[in-house]
Design an enzyme around this catalytic site. Structure first.
Site, PDB file in Angstrom:
ATOM      1  N   SER A  89     -12.453   4.979   5.902  1.00 34.37           N
ATOM      2  CA  SER A  89     -11.649   4.923   4.682  1.00 34.37           C
ATOM      3  C   SER A  89     -12.670   6.044   3.922  1.00 34.37           C
ATOM      4  CB  SER A  89     -11.452   3.724   4.139  1.00 34.37           C
ATOM      5  OG  SER A  89     -11.020   4.132   2.539  1.00 34.37           O
ATOM      6  N   TYR A 119     -14.592  -5.145   1.036  1.00 33.97           N
ATOM      7  CA  TYR A 119     -13.676  -4.124   1.760  1.00 33.97           C
ATOM      8  C   TYR A 119     -14.010  -2.987   2.119  1.00 33.97           C
ATOM      9  CZ  TYR A 119     -10.271  -1.231   3.776  1.00 33.97           C
ATOM     10  OH  TYR A 119      -9.607   0.028   4.504  1.00 33.97           O
ATOM     11  N   LYS A 129     -16.398  -1.299   5.501  1.00 30.30           N
ATOM     12  CA  LYS A 129     -16.254   0.175   6.163  1.00 30.30           C
ATOM     13  C   LYS A 129     -17.682   0.944   6.119  1.00 30.30           C
ATOM     14  CE  LYS A 129     -12.196  -0.467   7.230  1.00 30.30           C
ATOM     15  NZ  LYS A 129     -11.517  -0.414   8.645  1.00 30.30           N
TER      16      LYS A 129
HETATM   17  P1  NAD Z   1      -2.759  -3.214   9.132  1.00 34.38           P
HETATM   18  O1  NAD Z   1      -3.116  -4.671   8.491  1.00 34.38           O
HETATM   19  O2  NAD Z   1      -1.283  -3.138   9.038  1.00 34.38           O
HETATM   20  O3  NAD Z   1      -3.174  -3.337  10.417  1.00 34.38           O
HETATM   21  C1  NAD Z   1      -4.205  -4.084  10.697  1.00 34.38           C
HETATM   22  C2  NAD Z   1      -4.001  -4.821  12.335  1.00 34.38           C
HETATM   23  O4  NAD Z   1      -5.208  -5.625  12.469  1.00 34.38           O
HETATM   24  C3  NAD Z   1      -2.825  -5.813  11.845  1.00 34.38           C
HETATM   25  O5  NAD Z   1      -1.731  -5.827  12.788  1.00 34.38           O
HETATM   26  C4  NAD Z   1      -3.705  -7.304  11.877  1.00 34.38           C
HETATM   27  O6  NAD Z   1      -2.915  -8.392  12.582  1.00 34.38           O
HETATM   28  C5  NAD Z   1      -4.889  -6.857  12.868  1.00 34.38           C
HETATM   29  N1  NAD Z   1      -6.056  -7.689  12.667  1.00 34.38           N
HETATM   30  C6  NAD Z   1      -6.685  -7.966  11.497  1.00 34.38           C
HETATM   31  N2  NAD Z   1      -7.951  -8.661  12.124  1.00 34.38           N
HETATM   32  C7  NAD Z   1      -7.832  -8.814  13.395  1.00 34.38           C
HETATM   33  C8  NAD Z   1      -8.509  -9.378  14.225  1.00 34.38           C
HETATM   34  N3  NAD Z   1      -9.742 -10.158  13.759  1.00 34.38           N
HETATM   35  N4  NAD Z   1      -8.500  -9.342  15.364  1.00 34.38           N
HETATM   36  C9  NAD Z   1      -7.381  -8.771  16.043  1.00 34.38           C
HETATM   37  N5  NAD Z   1      -6.384  -8.134  15.013  1.00 34.38           N
HETATM   38  C10 NAD Z   1      -6.642  -7.981  14.056  1.00 34.38           C
HETATM   39  O7  NAD Z   1      -3.535  -2.139   8.222  1.00 34.38           O
HETATM   40  P2  NAD Z   1      -3.553  -0.624   8.444  1.00 34.38           P
HETATM   41  O8  NAD Z   1      -3.045  -0.084   7.107  1.00 34.38           O
HETATM   42  O9  NAD Z   1      -2.549  -0.317   9.621  1.00 34.38           O
HETATM   43  O10 NAD Z   1      -4.984  -0.069   8.649  1.00 34.38           O
HETATM   44  C11 NAD Z   1      -5.379  -0.071   9.754  1.00 34.38           C
HETATM   45  C12 NAD Z   1      -6.973   0.240   9.713  1.00 34.38           C
HETATM   46  O11 NAD Z   1      -7.198   1.451   8.874  1.00 34.38           O
HETATM   47  C13 NAD Z   1      -7.966  -0.786   8.966  1.00 34.38           C
HETATM   48  O12 NAD Z   1      -9.130  -0.939   9.802  1.00 34.38           O
HETATM   49  C14 NAD Z   1      -7.937  -0.318   7.663  1.00 34.38           C
HETATM   50  O13 NAD Z   1      -8.980  -0.733   7.082  1.00 34.38           O
HETATM   51  C15 NAD Z   1      -8.190   1.052   7.793  1.00 34.38           C
HETATM   52  N6  NAD Z   1      -7.594   1.867   6.622  1.00 34.38           N
HETATM   53  C16 NAD Z   1      -6.261   1.585   6.148  1.00 34.38           C
HETATM   54  C17 NAD Z   1      -5.885   2.467   5.062  1.00 34.38           C
HETATM   55  C18 NAD Z   1      -4.694   2.407   4.376  1.00 34.38           C
HETATM   56  O14 NAD Z   1      -4.190   2.339   3.218  1.00 34.38           O
HETATM   57  N7  NAD Z   1      -3.624   1.655   5.093  1.00 34.38           N
HETATM   58  C19 NAD Z   1      -6.766   3.308   4.398  1.00 34.38           C
HETATM   59  C20 NAD Z   1      -8.158   3.444   4.938  1.00 34.38           C
HETATM   60  C21 NAD Z   1      -8.379   2.886   6.108  1.00 34.38           C
HETATM   61  C1  UD1 Z   2      -6.672   1.830  -2.264  1.00 31.91           C
HETATM   62  C2  UD1 Z   2      -7.851   1.015  -1.965  1.00 31.91           C
HETATM   63  C3  UD1 Z   2      -8.874   1.746  -1.396  1.00 31.91           C
HETATM   64  C4  UD1 Z   2      -8.361   2.110  -0.015  1.00 31.91           C
HETATM   65  C5  UD1 Z   2      -7.036   2.999  -0.403  1.00 31.91           C
HETATM   66  C6  UD1 Z   2      -6.521   3.439   0.961  1.00 31.91           C
HETATM   67  C7  UD1 Z   2      -7.793  -0.483  -3.985  1.00 31.91           C
HETATM   68  C8  UD1 Z   2      -8.553  -0.742  -5.312  1.00 31.91           C
HETATM   69  N1  UD1 Z   2      -8.347   0.454  -3.272  1.00 31.91           N
HETATM   70  O1  UD1 Z   2      -7.232   2.795  -3.016  1.00 31.91           O
HETATM   71  O2  UD1 Z   2     -10.059   0.809  -1.108  1.00 31.91           O
HETATM   72  O3  UD1 Z   2      -9.270   2.853   0.895  1.00 31.91           O
HETATM   73  O4  UD1 Z   2      -5.994   2.305  -0.927  1.00 31.91           O
HETATM   74  O5  UD1 Z   2      -5.143   3.878   0.851  1.00 31.91           O
HETATM   75  O6  UD1 Z   2      -6.889  -1.177  -3.800  1.00 31.91           O
HETATM   76  N2  UD1 Z   2      -1.321   2.338  -8.868  1.00 31.91           N
HETATM   77  C9  UD1 Z   2      -0.547   2.048  -9.868  1.00 31.91           C
HETATM   78  N3  UD1 Z   2       0.345   0.745  -9.543  1.00 31.91           N
HETATM   79  C10 UD1 Z   2       0.409   0.013  -8.631  1.00 31.91           C
HETATM   80  C11 UD1 Z   2      -0.521   0.317  -7.536  1.00 31.91           C
HETATM   81  C12 UD1 Z   2      -1.401   1.682  -7.673  1.00 31.91           C
HETATM   82  O7  UD1 Z   2      -0.422   2.741 -10.978  1.00 31.91           O
HETATM   83  O8  UD1 Z   2       0.888  -0.762  -8.457  1.00 31.91           O
HETATM   84  C13 UD1 Z   2      -1.941   3.567  -8.853  1.00 31.91           C
HETATM   85  C14 UD1 Z   2      -3.600   3.461  -8.907  1.00 31.91           C
HETATM   86  O9  UD1 Z   2      -4.245   3.008  -9.965  1.00 31.91           O
HETATM   87  C15 UD1 Z   2      -4.255   4.725  -8.073  1.00 31.91           C
HETATM   88  C16 UD1 Z   2      -2.940   5.187  -7.280  1.00 31.91           C
HETATM   89  O10 UD1 Z   2      -1.741   4.515  -7.877  1.00 31.91           O
HETATM   90  O11 UD1 Z   2      -4.194   5.651  -9.149  1.00 31.91           O
HETATM   91  C17 UD1 Z   2      -2.992   4.773  -5.908  1.00 31.91           C
HETATM   92  O12 UD1 Z   2      -3.377   3.528  -5.758  1.00 31.91           O
HETATM   93  P1  UD1 Z   2      -3.485   2.575  -4.315  1.00 31.91           P
HETATM   94  O13 UD1 Z   2      -2.048   2.959  -3.459  1.00 31.91           O
HETATM   95  O14 UD1 Z   2      -3.668   1.217  -4.437  1.00 31.91           O
HETATM   96  O15 UD1 Z   2      -4.837   3.403  -3.331  1.00 31.91           O
HETATM   97  P2  UD1 Z   2      -6.276   3.632  -4.113  1.00 31.91           P
HETATM   98  O16 UD1 Z   2      -6.515   3.258  -5.232  1.00 31.91           O
HETATM   99  O17 UD1 Z   2      -6.450   5.110  -3.760  1.00 31.91           O
END
Ligand code: NAD
Ligand code: UD1
Length: 364
Positions: free
Chosen positions: A146, A172, A176
């Site tokens: 991330s 969290y 990462k």
């Molecule tokens: P998500 O929660 O939708 O998907 C994660 C999946 O992993 C889920 O289906 C959950 O059931 C499964 N899981 C969790 N712990 C587990 C375990 N111990 N064993 C087996 N399965 C397990 O999340 P996502 O948004 O799809 O994110 C996927 C990856 O990307 C994560 O590693 C997250 O940290 C990373 N990531 C996500 C975002 C985002 O905003 N979505 C941003 C940056 C990084």
């Molecule tokens: C979040 C996570 C970050 C992760 C990233 C991935 C937090 C504190 N950080 O960051 O660790 O890597 O998602 O996508 O959760 N906002 C509002 N109202 C809301 C929700 C969000 O105003 O109800 C604003 C936030 O202040 C920010 C923007 O929208 O400026 C995006 O927020 P969000 O979607 O939570 O993402 P990140 O803050 O980038």
């Protein structure tokens, strides 16, 4: 030992941990859409802690629907990646060539309340996975990292050489960062490892069919799913976290990227494994390089959905930064990849998913 049938190696498999979740399910879809025949198997392991399975079904809804969309089969195992024995059985059953590792807990606020649970799942789980890979001679790994690893930006756009690990505010985010550090150490200790850590910026959007998408449990923490639930009438108004940031309209600016572009980035990253001499640990940003403010997101979603999005400005959220967006040069150079979907696509596809499925994967 790798599984064989009568001495003939079975179809290669891509093991996808957490493949039933949001980013994983879209990546699985893209992987299946890209193959004409049955060049490789897709094997998903997921403990369903954040994925929904309907009563009486063997597979979670996301995977069941992907099979319908693509007309292809996904092998699914309900297991926790910390369960080394269960994971080993998967490596003994399938000819795993490489692993895409999504499985993790990802709620930033919850991680502050439950640090041990987060470190155990995200770091413990990743270590168990890599130990099992090594046991079965599998050394190709794509990791879901991330942009949070960069902490408060010292410069923008954020390039991969920007320092990581400084000023991280949540377990969290630290998990990462720590995982990346462990992967670096591992790849130094044994040159067989080929590890690509993809640093996602802010994934949003849904599959263009509107049949799979992001389905957060409870009230969404992230902006896009929150806006979508306001538009569909599940939530009454968006609370905007601060309008006093040093940004053009005072609200936070982020690099939102369509989840289908993100998925394509994984497919392109897998191709790097085939390059002669490719080895070691490589971190690569996946973003668009462009930032949008909260109010720009609200306006774009309103235009895409035709729905009013009532909002109210409240105070800043602890731990938030003003602005981040990615430097995309390395992803262009190494992967030959760039995000092609627009902000309008991100909003239109999110709306298609949300309006067709107001309750997410749950039908009632
Ligand atoms: P998500 O929660 O939708 O998907 C994660 C999946 O992993 C889920 O289906 C959950 O059931 C499964 N899981 C969790 N712990 C587990 C375990 N111990 N064993 C087996 N399965 C397990 O999340 P996502 O948004 O799809 O994110 C996927 C990856 O990307 C994560 O590693 C997250 O940290 C990373 N990531 C996500 C975002 C985002 O905003 N979505 C941003 C940056 C990084
Ligand atoms: C979040 C996570 C970050 C992760 C990233 C991935 C937090 C504190 N950080 O960051 O660790 O890597 O998602 O996508 O959760 N906002 C509002 N109202 C809301 C929700 C969000 O105003 O109800 C604003 C936030 O202040 C920010 C923007 O929208 O400026 C995006 O927020 P969000 O979607 O939570 O993402 P990140 O803050 O980038």
């Amino acid at each position: 030992m790798k599984p064989t049938e009568n001495g003939i190696t079975m179809t290669p498999a891509i093991l996808v941990t957490g493949g039933a979740g949001y980013v994983g399910s879209h990546t699985v879809t893209t992987l299946l859409e890209r193959q004409s025949g049955q060049e490789f198997e897709i094997v998903v392991v997921d403990n369903l802690s954040n994925a929904y399975r309907s009563e009486g079904q063997k597979k979670p809804e996301s995977l069941r629907i992907i099979e319908e969309i693509t007309n292809k089969t996904i092998h699914f195992y309900e297991l926790d990646i910390r369960d080394a024995d269960a994971l080993s059985k998967v490596f003994e059953t399938h000819n795993v060539e490489c692993v895409i590792h999504f499985a993790a807990l990802k709620a930033v606020g919850e991680s502050v309340e439950k640090p041990l649970e987060y470190y155990q799942a995200n770091i413990g789980g990743t270590c168990t996975l890599m130990e099992t890979m090594r046991k079965y001679g599998v050394f190709k790994l794509i990791y879901s990292s991330s942009c949070t690893v960069y902490g408060e930006p010292e410069r923008l756009p954020l390039d991969e050489g920007h320092p990581t690990g400084r000023g991280l505010t949540s377990p969290y985010g630290k998990s990462k960062y720590f995982c990346e550090e462990i992967m670096k150490d591992l790849s130094i200790s044994d040159k067989k490892w080929k590890i690509i850590s993809l640093r996602y910026f802010n994934p949003v959007g849904a599959h263009r069919s509107g049949r799979i998408g992001e389905d957060p449990a409870g009230i969404p923490n992230n902006l896009m799913p929150f806006i979508a639930q306001v538009a569909v009438g599940r939530l009454s108004e968006l609370k905007v976290f601060g309008n006093d940031y040093p940004t053009p309209d005072g609200t936070g600016v982020r690099d939102y990227i369509h989840v289908e572009d993100l998925a394509e980035g994984h497919v392109k990253a897998m191709k790097l494994f085939q390059q002669p001499g490719f080895s070691g640990f490589h971190a690569i940003n996946l973003g668009t390089g462009t930032g949008y403010s909260v109010l720009e997101m609200v306006a774009a979603f309103k235009a895409a959905s035709g729905k009013d999005i009532p909002y109210r400005i409240i105070g800043r959220r602890a731990g938030d930064i003003a602005t981040n967006y990615s430097d995309v040069a390395l992803s262009h150079k190494l992967l030959g990849w760039r995000a092609v979907k627009t902000l309008e696509d991100m909003c239109a596809d999110t709306w298609r998913w949300q309006s067709k499925n107001p309750n997410g994967f749950k039908t009632s």
